[in-house]
Enzyme design. Sequence first.
Site, PDB file in Angstrom:
ATOM      1  N   ASN A   1       0.858  -1.192   0.000  1.00  0.00           N
ATOM      2  CA  ASN A   1       0.000   0.000   0.000  1.00  0.00           C
ATOM      3  C   ASN A   1       0.892   1.239   0.000  1.00  0.00           C
ATOM      4  O   ASN A   1       1.508   1.563   1.007  1.00  0.00           O
ATOM      5  CB  ASN A   1      -0.907  -0.024   1.242  1.00  0.00           C
ATOM      6  CG  ASN A   1      -1.754   1.223   1.359  1.00  0.00           C
ATOM      7  OD1 ASN A   1      -1.898   2.000   0.411  1.00  0.00           O
ATOM      8  ND2 ASN A   1      -2.335   1.436   2.536  1.00  0.00           N
TER       9      ASN A   1
ATOM     10  N   GLU B   1      -5.087  -5.099  10.500  1.00  0.00           N
ATOM     11  CA  GLU B   1      -4.084  -4.070  10.765  1.00  0.00           C
ATOM     12  C   GLU B   1      -4.395  -3.381  12.083  1.00  0.00           C
ATOM     13  O   GLU B   1      -5.252  -2.500  12.137  1.00  0.00           O
ATOM     14  CB  GLU B   1      -4.084  -3.031   9.639  1.00  0.00           C
ATOM     15  CG  GLU B   1      -3.714  -3.606   8.285  1.00  0.00           C
ATOM     16  CD  GLU B   1      -3.214  -2.527   7.344  1.00  0.00           C
ATOM     17  OE1 GLU B   1      -2.092  -2.666   6.854  1.00  0.00           O
ATOM     18  OE2 GLU B   1      -3.931  -1.540   7.133  1.00  0.00           O
TER      19      GLU B   1
ATOM     20  N   LYS C   1       0.032   4.267  -0.210  1.00  0.00           N
ATOM     21  CA  LYS C   1      -0.613   5.426   0.426  1.00  0.00           C
ATOM     22  C   LYS C   1      -0.423   6.677  -0.444  1.00  0.00           C
ATOM     23  O   LYS C   1      -0.368   6.550  -1.679  1.00  0.00           O
ATOM     24  CB  LYS C   1      -0.109   5.607   1.857  1.00  0.00           C
ATOM     25  CG  LYS C   1      -0.265   4.316   2.677  1.00  0.00           C
ATOM     26  CD  LYS C   1      -0.073   4.509   4.142  1.00  0.00           C
ATOM     27  CE  LYS C   1      -0.242   3.185   4.866  1.00  0.00           C
ATOM     28  NZ  LYS C   1      -0.152   3.322   6.325  1.00  0.00           N
TER      29      LYS C   1
ATOM     30  N   SER D   1       3.737  -2.080  10.446  1.00  0.00           N
ATOM     31  CA  SER D   1       5.179  -2.047  10.686  1.00  0.00           C
ATOM     32  C   SER D   1       5.866  -3.382  10.373  1.00  0.00           C
ATOM     33  O   SER D   1       6.736  -3.837  11.106  1.00  0.00           O
ATOM     34  CB  SER D   1       5.468  -1.586  12.124  1.00  0.00           C
ATOM     35  OG  SER D   1       4.938  -0.285  12.343  1.00  0.00           O
TER      36      SER D   1
ATOM     37  N   HIS E   1      -9.440   0.758   4.865  1.00  0.00           N
ATOM     38  CA  HIS E   1      -8.158   0.943   5.551  1.00  0.00           C
ATOM     39  C   HIS E   1      -8.356   1.849   6.756  1.00  0.00           C
ATOM     40  O   HIS E   1      -9.214   2.733   6.745  1.00  0.00           O
ATOM     41  CB  HIS E   1      -7.127   1.545   4.584  1.00  0.00           C
ATOM     42  CG  HIS E   1      -5.738   1.550   5.136  1.00  0.00           C
ATOM     43  ND1 HIS E   1      -5.295   2.539   5.985  1.00  0.00           N
ATOM     44  CD2 HIS E   1      -4.711   0.673   4.994  1.00  0.00           C
ATOM     45  CE1 HIS E   1      -4.035   2.267   6.328  1.00  0.00           C
ATOM     46  NE2 HIS E   1      -3.665   1.139   5.744  1.00  0.00           N
TER      47      HIS E   1
ATOM     48  N   GLU F   1      -6.918   4.331   7.799  1.00  0.00           N
ATOM     49  CA  GLU F   1      -6.865   5.770   7.514  1.00  0.00           C
ATOM     50  C   GLU F   1      -8.173   6.250   6.906  1.00  0.00           C
ATOM     51  O   GLU F   1      -8.615   7.382   7.153  1.00  0.00           O
ATOM     52  CB  GLU F   1      -5.665   6.073   6.603  1.00  0.00           C
ATOM     53  CG  GLU F   1      -4.347   5.877   7.357  1.00  0.00           C
ATOM     54  CD  GLU F   1      -3.168   5.492   6.488  1.00  0.00           C
ATOM     55  OE1 GLU F   1      -2.108   5.184   7.072  1.00  0.00           O
ATOM     56  OE2 GLU F   1      -3.299   5.475   5.247  1.00  0.00           O
TER      57      GLU F   1
ATOM     58  N   GLY G   1       2.655   2.322  10.918  1.00  0.00           N
ATOM     59  CA  GLY G   1       3.537   3.469  10.780  1.00  0.00           C
ATOM     60  C   GLY G   1       4.150   3.949  12.081  1.00  0.00           C
ATOM     61  O   GLY G   1       4.756   5.010  12.141  1.00  0.00           O
TER      62      GLY G   1
END
Length: 259
Positions: A18, A176, A20, A222, A102, A104, A182
């Site tokens: 991904n 996730e 992003k 991560s 996702h 986000e 991140g």
Amino acid sequence: PAAAMSSSTDRRFFVGGNWKMNGSQASIAGIVGFLKAGPLDPRTEVVVAPPAPYLASVRAQLPAEIGVAAQNCYKVASGAFTGEISPAMIADIGCQWVVLGHSERRHVFGEPDALIAEKVGHALSAGLSLIPCIGEKLEEREAGQTEAVCYRQLKAIADAVGSDPAVWARVVIAYEPVWAIGTGKTASPQQAQEVHAQLRAWLSQNVSPQVSAQTRILYGGSVTADNCKELASQPDVDGFLVGGASLKPDFVKIINARQ
């Protein structure tokens, strides 16, 4: 129908990248270069998700065996939805995949379970394959709500997919934990395996043992070249959805984690 228990070796290892909101034509040429140079484990299914402006160009540059995904889409084929893209458009440029839900999208852009479910249903009906994402935030994990949050998110997705194993064959679930994305904090292999096993049990009880046995569940958060082999050795971890590391040559090591 398949037996309820199956080993991860029955499911093809899957690694998604991904990207992003990262990349330029120049940097993407570099990513395409290291992916083509590989060598990539042929047993691993690889799909990359560039930002929308680059989808067509990435699809044209990569070999056919590497899939290309959009990072999001809307729930209808066309219309007055400024700034959105549809599954029909994604398919029209030769891409077969889309990432949905996702963290986000959920937590930065406020997409609720119900909207994500509508997108899942429409994207499947339009013929795409899907990587729907689920996962808990740090405060939810610390409050002992990991299962409740993940089951709630998975139920919304599962209700939209239905019960047909042939449709589920186009769905790859990504777990996730939001606290690991991140941040440099990775769920331990044991933490990841525990949640993946719970998700597989949920699918067995609420969809079917066959769907539970065949559906790939990815870990995201991560993942690095250093921790991918141990994570990949867990029986219910069928691959990864990788963020930042997918922009770097180490992504090849993650693709090859089962070698």
